[in-house]
Design a protein around this motif. Structure first.
Motif, PDB file in Angstrom:
ATOM      1  N   ARG B  30    -102.633 -18.806  64.427  1.00  0.00           N
ATOM      2  CA  ARG B  30    -102.288 -19.649  65.796  1.00  0.00           C
ATOM      3  C   ARG B  30    -103.342 -19.792  66.800  1.00  0.00           C
ATOM      4  N   SER B  31    -104.511 -19.013  66.431  1.00  0.00           N
ATOM      5  CA  SER B  31    -105.536 -18.899  67.331  1.00  0.00           C
ATOM      6  C   SER B  31    -106.253 -20.372  67.800  1.00  0.00           C
ATOM      7  N   LEU B  34    -103.950 -21.914  70.760  1.00  0.00           N
ATOM      8  CA  LEU B  34    -104.363 -21.205  72.184  1.00  0.00           C
ATOM      9  C   LEU B  34    -105.627 -21.703  72.545  1.00  0.00           C
ATOM     10  N   LEU B  38    -106.728 -23.763  75.975  1.00  0.00           N
ATOM     11  CA  LEU B  38    -107.642 -23.188  76.867  1.00  0.00           C
ATOM     12  C   LEU B  38    -108.597 -24.136  77.374  1.00  0.00           C
ATOM     13  N   ASN B  42    -107.225 -25.357  80.472  1.00  0.00           N
ATOM     14  CA  ASN B  42    -107.544 -24.022  80.962  1.00  0.00           C
ATOM     15  C   ASN B  42    -106.289 -23.037  81.140  1.00  0.00           C
ATOM     16  N   VAL B  43    -105.539 -23.003  80.151  1.00  0.00           N
ATOM     17  CA  VAL B  43    -104.366 -21.964  80.210  1.00  0.00           C
ATOM     18  C   VAL B  43    -104.016 -21.779  78.658  1.00  0.00           C
ATOM     19  N   PHE B  44    -103.242 -20.619  78.475  1.00  0.00           N
ATOM     20  CA  PHE B  44    -102.917 -20.663  77.380  1.00  0.00           C
ATOM     21  C   PHE B  44    -101.359 -21.044  77.347  1.00  0.00           C
ATOM     22  N   ASN B  45    -100.924 -21.948  76.315  1.00  0.00           N
ATOM     23  CA  ASN B  45     -99.893 -22.463  76.153  1.00  0.00           C
ATOM     24  C   ASN B  45     -99.598 -23.342  75.099  1.00  0.00           C
ATOM     25  N   PRO B  46     -99.249 -22.776  73.900  1.00  0.00           N
ATOM     26  CA  PRO B  46     -99.086 -23.741  72.710  1.00  0.00           C
ATOM     27  C   PRO B  46     -98.326 -25.075  72.797  1.00  0.00           C
ATOM     28  N   GLN B  47     -97.521 -25.049  73.753  1.00  0.00           N
ATOM     29  CA  GLN B  47     -97.093 -26.605  73.929  1.00  0.00           C
ATOM     30  C   GLN B  47     -97.834 -27.654  74.479  1.00  0.00           C
ATOM     31  N   ARG B  48     -99.130 -27.187  74.746  1.00  0.00           N
ATOM     32  CA  ARG B  48     -99.945 -28.106  75.491  1.00  0.00           C
ATOM     33  C   ARG B  48    -101.261 -28.098  74.486  1.00  0.00           C
ATOM     34  N   PRO B 118     -95.776 -30.903  78.363  1.00  0.00           N
ATOM     35  CA  PRO B 118     -94.519 -30.443  79.117  1.00  0.00           C
ATOM     36  C   PRO B 118     -94.737 -30.191  80.850  1.00  0.00           C
ATOM     37  N   ILE B 119     -96.088 -29.880  81.184  1.00  0.00           N
ATOM     38  CA  ILE B 119     -96.458 -29.749  82.538  1.00  0.00           C
ATOM     39  C   ILE B 119     -96.885 -30.922  83.260  1.00  0.00           C
ATOM     40  N   ILE B 138    -113.084 -21.314  66.782  1.00  0.00           N
ATOM     41  CA  ILE B 138    -112.364 -20.193  66.543  1.00  0.00           C
ATOM     42  C   ILE B 138    -111.823 -19.707  65.476  1.00  0.00           C
TER      43      ILE B 138
END
Lengths: 643, 192
Positions: B30-31, B34, B38, B42-48, B118-119, B138
């Motif tokens: 799952r790299s 993330l 990213l 610009n964040v770590f969130n697998p849902q995004r 989700p955000i 990656i």
């Protein structure tokens, strides 16, 4: 605006007795001292679980803490620590496992989950993005781990939700019980009987999912460190065999040094050829798999194609092979089946294998007869008995009921001099390779804070360093001599213990960061890059020395916990067998026992390096003061443990 | 006036497994998820993340991402024409300013890989990171490739040839000392 950081920023505590759910903010001063993971777990355990609380009491806690970097994309940062007062050692206990659960807890908004109390009926906890529910788990009680995981995922209608659960062993308070991540084929928080504590709380499972962001403080620094990490592992000769064979490769290491510890830690040589890593690779391997974020890929899916155990699938790890050897088993299919069986029942392979080996030796010596073993022929290497007894331990049937207490307690129940066959340190079954001939490894088992443990320290450093490096780092050229060296070993041991603790705090895998083919790469990965990643993700400005000191601090918290429980120098000891009985190898050599003189010299040097009292092995006021552990000093003084 | 030559130029992210190599299948690390979140948020969130690892159980993990359809159903389903063509990469992307987050596209996608963030609550789909997909960069086992449709057929052809060779080779005695190309232990899996 609040600083961007990879911490979720909240602690969730759940009291199962009164169903109280409580969320509190993470205290920045607490974070700056303990960082996360094992650090949080150790301190929270120290503050809340006092000596009058027994492991299976309602007041005992289970503290689930993902490492500080879990949830970020840092390579191999996926480990979650579960800390509790161990039912095996009745001291500080924790288990570590990789998996997606820790990251899911952070995505749901929590850095730490504390469970206390005891539910009246079986329950499971659902953590869904800030919504926390305690739900009925009567329908899951008694089910195997993989079935529990499947039913939970169906019930919650989400195949991607992360779960941790216990199997039938944990429910029956088997002191060797483990906590499984995502059913039976992912990580296992195995050691110290953490599963039994979860069972004592009537807590079957915890499911977590979340949609919150984990922020990254400094993207440039993160990417630079990532690149540096990839470049380091690309040239490290340690990595290709790890990727080729998975953890089975340790067989070659074991054979090289002749430290199998076969048949309950008596034989250094063993008919190991059927368990050659190449056999596992060519005959049983389905594919390589990996823990979250890992570029090393040392997990393996194995499957038995034909024969009696056809269709068995297991993600086998080295310790499972090693403990089968302790029981005299050298059939790869039995090993794979045993691994799957333990995972389904929620047992720790190390504890179970060690305890069965103890029973086998008792049987061999006539302390257990056929009437005690329910007709099982418990000879070393008997496959059927080996597997049947594993099932009996999980079910607490017959002899299994006694062995479910772990080999230390079982030897007290059986008596008749069987104590000398129980190979344990502080109550926890012996792990990894035989320490005979390698004095610093023997000491490292003794000084581990959670009972016998090869991962609490990293004395394997002695295989990597040159005499010059040894002199520079550990004060003596002798530190590079595996067999004969004594001077400098105490400092090496202290160094390696603090060093690997950093990994547990940050949630980094020990294989990915704390093993290497050269000392230079090891320091670079485990200290330099770990600090860089931590600073880039959280926005702190920790120097490498401070990071190292944090490792030392956590280790001292655990030591202080054990001191408060009444442990002292006499508990920092390995089983007598390693001092008295030579390891039986193909050719007997001088290194076949642990030399008691060397053991004590190294132990004393280690205490001195640690700043602990040499005679009692108790942390001194000065060292605790230096590590900013004033609350612990006050507590120990109040209890009369510290002058 | 010019004829359409999209097929050869258009690149997309595909799962290219190499079943004959030890680490030639997705390991489920799952790299990529993330790395995607990213790069795009610009964040770590697998849902995004716009690429998902689907765990089918028993250790089988498959990465799924947007197929970059020529005539996508998500675009047809969109009421506000928020899914627009990106000229440079020749793919459809979501115009965040137009998207109203109704989720109609999510239900329409047959691959289930256009999602609601989700955000922000807007639709997200693979945009190929401006031509340099972060997931491909990656992937530690190198099973993700950024590749044109024509090259996909080449890859598939090679894989098919390798299977034919192996089937053929499995029947022959192995010359001593020669390195044998390893068969997957689980043979049914290769056959659809």
């Amino acid at each position: 605006m609040k600083q961007k950081s990879s911490y979720a920023g909240k602690i969730l505590s759940i009291n199962l007795s009164n169903r109280d759910i409580h969320v509190e903010e993470l205290d920045p001063s607490f974070v700056s001292l303990f960082l996360g993971g094992r650090g949080f777990g150790s301190k929270i355990l120290y503050d809340n679980v006092t000596p009058n609380i027994k492991p299976f009491d309602e007041e005992n806690l289970i503290i689930l803490t993902p490492g500080a970097l879990v949830g970020t994309g840092v390579p191999a940062a996926s480990r979650t620590t579960i800390t509790t007062k161990s039912p095996l050692t009745e001291m500080h206990g924790d288990g570590h496992a990789s998996g997606t659960w820790g990251a899911s807890l952070k995505y749901a908004g929590y850095d730490c989950l504390i469970v206390k109390g005891k539910a009246e009926k079986p329950v499971y906890i659902l953590i869904d993005d800030g919504r926390v529910e305690i739900r009925n788990a009567s329908h899951l009680w008694g089910k195997n781990t993989s079935v529990t995981d499947k039913l939970l995922k169906e019930e919650l209608n989400d195949p991607d939700i992360s779960t941790v659960c216990i199997g039938p062993a944990g429910e029956r308070l088997v002191r060797l019980a483990a906590i499984m991540h995502d059913g039976s084929d992912k990580g296992v928080n195995a050691r110290c009987g953490v599963g039994a504590v979860m069972g004592s709380k009537n807590l079957k499972a915890i499911a977590a999912r979340g949609t919150k962001d984990i922020n990254l403080h400094d993207q440039e620094a993160y990417k630079k460190a990532y690149q540096e990490y990839l470049e380091t592992i690309a040239i490290d000769p340690y990595v290709p065999p790890a990727t080729k064979y998975g953890t089975c490769r340790f067989m070659y290491h074991r054979v090289k040094f002749g430290i199998h510890g076969a048949k309950n830690w008596r034989y250094g040589s063993f008919e190991w050829e059927p368990l050659d890593p190449e056999v596992f690779r060519s005959d049983y391997q389905v594919k390589a798999s990996s823990c979250p974020m890992c570029p090393i890929m040392c997990r393996r899916d194995y499957r038995i194609q034909s024969g009696k155990y056809a269709g068995t699938v297991a993600k086998l790890e080295w310790e499972c092979i090693a403990r089968s050897i302790t029981c005299g088993i050298n059939n790869p299919e039995i090993v794979i089946y045993f691994s799957n069986l333990c995972n389904q029942l929620g047992l720790d392979v190390e504890g179970t294998g060690g305890t069965i080996a103890f029973a086998m030796e008792c049987y061999e010596k006539g302390l257990l007869g056929k009437e005690d073993t329910d007709g099982l022929d418990l000879n070393f290497g008997n496959h059927e008995a080996f597997l049947t007894l594993t099932k009996k331990i999980a079910a607490r049937e017959g002899l299994g009921d006694i062995l479910a207490e772990g080999c230390y307690r079982a030897s007290k129940i059986i008596g008749k001099g069987s104590e000398k066959f129980a190979i344990h340190v502080k109550g926890g079954e012996m792990t990894a390779g035989d320490p005979r001939g390698m004095p610093v490894r023997a000491v490292s088992y003794a000084t581990s804070t959670r009972g016998s443990d090869h991962l609490r320290s990293n004395p394997y450093v002695e295989e990597l360093i040159t005499p010059e490096e040894a002199e520079k780092w550990f004060g003596s050229k002798e530190a590079a001599d595996i067999y004969k060296g004594v001077k400098g070993k105490g400092r090496l041991l202290k160094w390696s213990e603090d060093f690997v603790t950093i990994g547990d705090i940050l949630g980094l895998c020990k294989f990915a960061y704390y093993r290497s083919a050269s000392f230079e790469y090891l320091k670079k990965k485990g200290l330099q890059l770990a600090t860089k990643f931590y600073n880039a993700c959280t926005g702190s400005n920790l120097s490498e020395e401070e990071m190292f000191k944090t490792g030392e601090r956590i280790f001292n918290v655990e030591k202080a916990y054990n001191t408060r429980e009444g442990a002292d120098r006499k508990d920092d000891i390995i089983p007598l067998r390693f001092f008295m009985e030579p390891l039986i190898k193909d050719k007997i050599d001088e290194n076949a026992v642990v030399d008691r003189g060397k053991f004590n010299t190294i132990l004393e040097e280690y205490y001195k390096e640690r700043g602990w009292d040499v005679n009692t092995g108790i942390p001194t006021r000065e060292i605790l003061e230096r590590l900013q552990l004033r609350s612990i000093i006050q507590d120990l003084v109040k209890r009369g443990k510290l002058a | 006036m010019s004829t359409k030559i999209n097929l050869a130029i258009k690149k997309r992210v595909v799962y290219r497994s190499r079943p004959h190599e030890a680490t030639g299948l997705c390991t489920g690390c799952r790299s990529c998820e993330l790395a995607c979140s990213l790069a795009n948020a610009n964040v770590f969130n697998p849902q995004r993340a716009r690429i998902k690892i689907v765990a089918l159980g028993a250790g089988i993990d498959i990465p799924v991402t947007c197929q970059q359809c020529e005539d996508p159903w998500c675009q047809k389903a969109c009421y506000v024409n928020a899914i627009v063509k990106d000229k440079k990469l020749d793919i459809f992307i979501v115009d965040e300013n137009k998207c109203i987050g109704c989720g109609n596209c999510v239900g329409a996608c047959p691959y289930g890989i256009i999602l609601l963030d989700p955000i922000t609550n807007k639709a997200i789909k693979c945009n190929l990171c401006n031509g340099k997909p972060a997931c491909v960069a990656i992937c530690p086992s190198h099973v993700l490739e950024f590749i044109t449709d024509n090259d996909i057929s080449k890859v598939n052809r090679r894989r098919f040839a390798a299977i034919l060779y192996n089937e053929d080779n499995a029947l022959r005695p192995v010359p001593s000392g020669a390195e044998r190309i390893r068969l997957l232990p689980d043979r049914e899996r290769r056959r659809p």
